[in-house]
Design an enzyme around this catalytic site. Structure first.
Site, mmCIF file in Angstrom:
data_model
loop_
_atom_site.group_PDB
_atom_site.id
_atom_site.type_symbol
_atom_site.label_atom_id
_atom_site.label_comp_id
_atom_site.label_asym_id
_atom_site.label_seq_id
_atom_site.Cartn_x
_atom_site.Cartn_y
_atom_site.Cartn_z
ATOM 1 N N GLN A 667 0.918 -1.288 -0.203
ATOM 2 C CA GLN A 667 -0.427 0.059 0.023
ATOM 3 C C GLN A 667 0.417 1.213 -0.040
ATOM 4 O O GLN A 667 0.396 2.232 -0.342
ATOM 5 C CB GLN A 667 -0.356 0.586 1.179
ATOM 6 C CG GLN A 667 -1.585 -0.800 0.875
ATOM 7 C CD GLN A 667 -2.755 -1.018 0.025
ATOM 8 O OE1 GLN A 667 -3.625 0.744 -0.604
ATOM 9 N NE2 GLN A 667 -3.468 -1.527 -1.044
ATOM 10 N N HIS A 670 1.122 3.508 -3.831
ATOM 11 C CA HIS A 670 0.648 3.769 -3.732
ATOM 12 C C HIS A 670 0.582 5.228 -4.191
ATOM 13 O O HIS A 670 0.387 5.202 -5.539
ATOM 14 C CB HIS A 670 -0.827 3.209 -3.106
ATOM 15 C CG HIS A 670 -1.274 2.529 -4.038
ATOM 16 N ND1 HIS A 670 -2.213 1.791 -5.315
ATOM 17 C CD2 HIS A 670 -2.290 0.796 -3.422
ATOM 18 C CE1 HIS A 670 -2.997 1.117 -5.256
ATOM 19 N NE2 HIS A 670 -2.339 0.445 -4.190
ATOM 20 N N GLU A 736 -9.262 0.603 4.911
ATOM 21 C CA GLU A 736 -9.450 0.787 3.348
ATOM 22 C C GLU A 736 -9.794 -0.998 4.067
ATOM 23 O O GLU A 736 -9.902 -2.010 2.786
ATOM 24 C CB GLU A 736 -8.828 1.478 2.568
ATOM 25 C CG GLU A 736 -9.183 1.356 1.141
ATOM 26 C CD GLU A 736 -8.000 1.817 -0.495
ATOM 27 O OE1 GLU A 736 -8.457 1.822 -0.838
ATOM 28 O OE2 GLU A 736 -6.904 2.384 0.821
ATOM 29 N N HIS A 737 -8.250 -1.054 3.735
ATOM 30 C CA HIS A 737 -8.013 -2.872 3.793
ATOM 31 C C HIS A 737 -7.036 -2.746 4.403
ATOM 32 O O HIS A 737 -6.492 -2.579 5.651
ATOM 33 C CB HIS A 737 -6.481 -2.943 3.004
ATOM 34 C CG HIS A 737 -6.645 -2.336 1.996
ATOM 35 N ND1 HIS A 737 -6.849 -0.898 1.285
ATOM 36 C CD2 HIS A 737 -7.517 -3.059 0.713
ATOM 37 C CE1 HIS A 737 -6.658 -0.827 -0.233
ATOM 38 N NE2 HIS A 737 -7.318 -1.838 -0.500
#
Length: 843
Positions: A667, A670, A736-737
């Protein structure tokens, strides 16, 4: 708001010094330029056009608070000079129309008028809502305290030329500045006194006294604080003991019923108990400053502080040593400890040079007012390894970090206050209001100028020169040529994602008979026209095209507009083109950012208008989506305010450092505004250290290491003592995750209340959900998982309800409806039922 503003056009230094105590002074740029300017006490009137931008910037950098310029000059300065530093000069004799740009580009208006017209001033105030209004009367008639009060009551401030001001008593031609300043002051005391807080230069309270109008006027001439006393009459506090005060600033509070005097205190202190303050002894920096001043005057020979004052080399070495130790500190406690040491030695150097905390604060205030900035890069000796304690991070001349360990910040939840815990839940970027203001001009340009603006922004932001931004099917086969292994991978992902999203589709009609003869139904219909935003920029994301296009296709949307930034040659990546073909895109918009969102929201000659916009993106995209969904002209909705990517990993003793590393880095790469969080349950220092080593080593091996470095700096490790505590923190964070690296992880899923998507166990990397497991990777961020679901098939559908009532059903339901309608006073509603009950034939 100031009581009044004096306008100085001559070099009257005594008057300037007296006025400087009570608030801002307006200086004429042409006739009073040699008067001193202080950061908080100077406005500069530049009543000429055109203005010299360099002169304006120089004045503001020197400490001028605001510049006052005519309308023609304001138009030149808007967008260059911050609005809070600009005041518009309007001569009532030559008032012309103003644009929204002018209104939003200034923070105040100065009305130059031959008379004080309260109705006209109020109308100007309404147009410039939120701005300060100043009034300069060109009449020779002397303004009165009543004029000052009346203007202040409507939120305006009177500007008085120096020719009408005096330090002497008020006369027929001049107003005493004390009378002007105290004009709005009110008190409910029979003796006419009003409470006055006396504070130090740095704003720390010294004591509470009561002032009279006479005592306030006295200070303008002498700067010492006069205090009325029943025993002594009007007297100067501390005159006998030597503990006097020099007044440096006088302020009126927001209710006009109390004052604050900022003073330089001399002698033992303000309190009659020979203390600095009537409320308490000094503490913190104030205590340290007082102690150092005392030691400078009387420290015994051989004492350490005396050595520091006498040995410049020793003091310099200690400052450099403590600065280096502060740079190396990592925990909250270490940073506070090392910062305190650095403050001690730095303040010792300041006191030795006659510099106090107030001087430092004034310097900070002055720097904050600068509108021209240096790049902020470190000097060569701190980037080339020449210092005795070289910093761990190095930067190139362009500011790109090239080496140094990559570390996350660590906090122990058990040691944090509620406020500190809440701070951990904050994302690195939460400035939606600021971002919306930034995207407004882009959205407005596309809304009004359509394709022309879209092409300009594509050239400016995407660096692609296009003649058209829209591709229509059938797409050219050569634009979809991808490597065979990539094509097969996309096909497998397409199959899995389609299978999962088809299972979500709502085809059946819900039918419920709520009472005999009353049947209610709900059925689904696809949203006709949808816009899918597929980010480009730092990464090619065909996966997002799959995640958005497949549910739109499954739901049966008639038009699917896919927007994605073009490459510099104007083309779209073949992987995204291939996915667009698979999902049946009806148009491809070659544009990114806020301009793409605006084009889909409003439509242009070439870009179809859509009804709902989906897709993740950076702050610009998110802000544009939030802006257009609130515009009734757009009539468009959005999936969610999805922003920068984030992941929260909960790990216990079963977590492998290497797999934890990969989940965090997947992540972090990103974008620079991504955030990763590791919640560690009773992990040993060695276990955590091994995870950090893995993160550092693997990050340096990634091609996107510069992005990872910047995002990891904003990321955190949170130490907790139990699974319950870990999941409670996660539910508050609403990631989010969410990745569960736990013993028996599937048993813990029931404890998850807030998350976009959950990844359970050591063999479920977040990457699978990003690409091909079947779930959707367009998920709520920034804590919105508390309210929003991730994108799914139902996101592309709307549900319509219907009801059908028989004659018998109306006989049972009608009286209930009529009663409730009568209760609400809606007679026509009740009559619509009663008329059918009385005469069923009219139905």
């Amino acid at each position: 708001m100031a009581t009044f503003l004096p306008l100085l056009t001559e070099e009257n230094l005594p008057l300037f010094n007296a006025l400087n105590l009570i608030g801002p002074i307006v200086l004429d740029a042409q006739r009073s330029v040699s008067l001193p300017r202080t950061p908080q006490h100077s406005y500069l009137l530049v009543d000429n056009s055109p203005v010299d931008l360099q002169d304006i910037a120089s004045w503001l950098d020197e400490g001028v608070e605001k510049v006052i310029v005519p309308l023609a000059s304001v138009k030149e300065l808007i967008g260059v000079i911050p609005p809070d530093r600009l005041i518009l000069l309007l001569d009532v004799a030559n008032v012309s129309a103003f644009s929204e740009k002018v209104r939003n580009g200034v923070s105040g208006v100065l009305l130059k008028t031959p008379s004080i017209d309260f109705d006209f001033i109020s109308s100007i105030s309404k147009f410039f809502a939120g701005s300060t209004i100043h009034v300069l009367s060109t009449s020779a008639i002397l303004p009165t305290p009543a004029n000052i009060r009346e203007l202040r009551s409507i939120g305006a401030t009177l500007i008085i030329p120096e020719s009408q001001l005096t330090l002497a008593p008020t006369s027929a031609t001049q107003l005493n500045i004390g009378d002007a300043f105290l004009a709005p002051v009110v008190t409910d005391r029979a003796d006419g006194l009003f409470p006055t807080m006396v504070t130090s230069e740095t704003g720390h309270s010294l004591g509470l006294v009561y002032s009279s109008r006479e005592s306030c006027k006295g200070k303008h001439n002498h700067r010492e604080r006069y205090i009325p006393s029943r025993k002594h009459g009007l007297w100067r506090k501390g005159e006998t003991s030597g503990a006097t005060q020099d007044v440096v600033r006088i302020r009126l509070d927001c209710d006009s019923d109390s004052l604050e005097f900022r003073v330089v205190q001399h002698g033992a202190g303000f309190c009659h108990l020979n203390r600095r303050s009537c409320f308490s002894e000094a503490s913190g920096l104030s205590l340290l400053e007082a102690t150092l001043i005392s030691r400078l005057e009387s420290a015994p020979e051989g004492s350490y502080t005396k050595r520091l004052f006498n040995d410049a080399n020793l003091l310099q070495s200690k400052i450099m040593e403590e600065a280096d130790e502060l740079c190396r500190a990592t925990t909250k406690e270490e940073i506070a400890f090392e910062a305190a040491d650095l403050f001690y030695f730095a303040l010792t150097k300041c006191v030795a040079a006659g510099v106090g905390v107030a001087d430092i604060e004034h310097s900070l205030d002055r720097k904050a007012k600068r509108i021209t900035r240096r790049t902020g890069n470190a000097k060569p000796q701190w980037t080339s390894g020449e210092s005795t304690a070289a910093p761990e991070k190095k930067e190139t001349e362009k500011g790109k970090v090239v080496d140094g360990p990559i570390r996350m910040r660590t906090s122990d939840l058990s040691t944090l206050s509620a406020q500190e815990r809440a701070q951990l839940l904050r994302r690195p970027v939460l400035k939606s209001d600021e971002m919306i203001e930034k995207v407004k001009p882009i959205v407005e340009a596309v809304r009004t100028r359509g394709d022309d603006a879209l092409l300009e922004f594509t050239a400016k932001f995407d660096k692609a020169q296009l003649t058209s931004t829209v591709l229509l099917p059938p797409f050219a086969p050569e634009s979809m040529v991808v490597e065979e292994n990539v094509r097969k991978a996309i096909d497998v992902a397409y199959g899995n994602i389609r299978k999962f999203h088809e299972a979500q589709k709502s085809d059946s009609t819900l039918v419920v008979e709520t009472m005999p003869g009353v049947v209610c139904s709900r059925f689904a219909r696809a949203i006709a026209r949808v816009g899918l935003y597929v980010p480009g920029g730092t990464a090619i994301l065909p996966s997002t095209a799959l995640m958005l296009g497949i549910p739109a296709q499954v739901a049966g949307c008639k038009e699917i507009v896919l927007a994605t930034p073009p490459r510099s040659d104007g083309s779209i990546s073949p992987e995204v083109m291939y996915v667009a073909h698979l999902v049946g895109a009806s148009a491809i918009l070659k544009a990114g950012g806020a301009q793409a969102v605006a084009a889909m929201a409003y439509g242009t000659k070439t870009v179809p208008k859509v009804d709902k916009i989906f897709g993740p993106g950076n702050q610009w995209v998110t802000a544009a989506k939030m802006l257009v969904q609130n515009d009734t002209d757009a009539l468009v909705s959005i999936d969610m305010p999805a922003g920068p990517s984030e992941v929260l990993v909960i790990a216990d003793h079963t977590a492998n450092p290497a797999s934890s590393r990969q989940n965090l880095l997947s992540q972090a790469e990103h974008g620079v505004d991504s955030q990763v969080v590791l919640v560690a349950i009773n992990l040993s220092a060695e276990h955590l250290a091994s995870i950090e080593r893995e993160v550092d080593e693997q990050a340096h091996a990634l091609s996107r290491v510069d992005i990872v470095r910047q995002s990891i700096v904003k990321s955190i490790i949170v130490k907790v003592s139990s699974v319950d505590e870990a999941l409670a923190f996660s539910n508050d964070y609403a990631p989010e995750h969410l990745i569960l690296h736990l013993e028996k992880p599937s048993e813990k899923v029931a404890m998850v209340d807030n998350a976009g998507s959950v990844f359970v166990g050591p063999y479920t990397p977040e990457s699978c959900g990003d690409y091909a497991s079947g779930t959707n990777h367009t998920l709520p961020t920034n804590g919105y998982a508390r309210q929003f679901s991730g994108v799914n098939t139902l996101s592309f559908q709307k549900h319509i309800t219907s009801q059908e009532i028989t004659q018998a059903g109306l006989r049972g339901l009608g009286p209930v409806v009529a009663t409730l309608a009568d209760c609400e006073g809606l007679q026509a509603h009740a009559n619509a039922v009663r008329v059918r009950l009385v005469n069923p034939q009219i139905s």
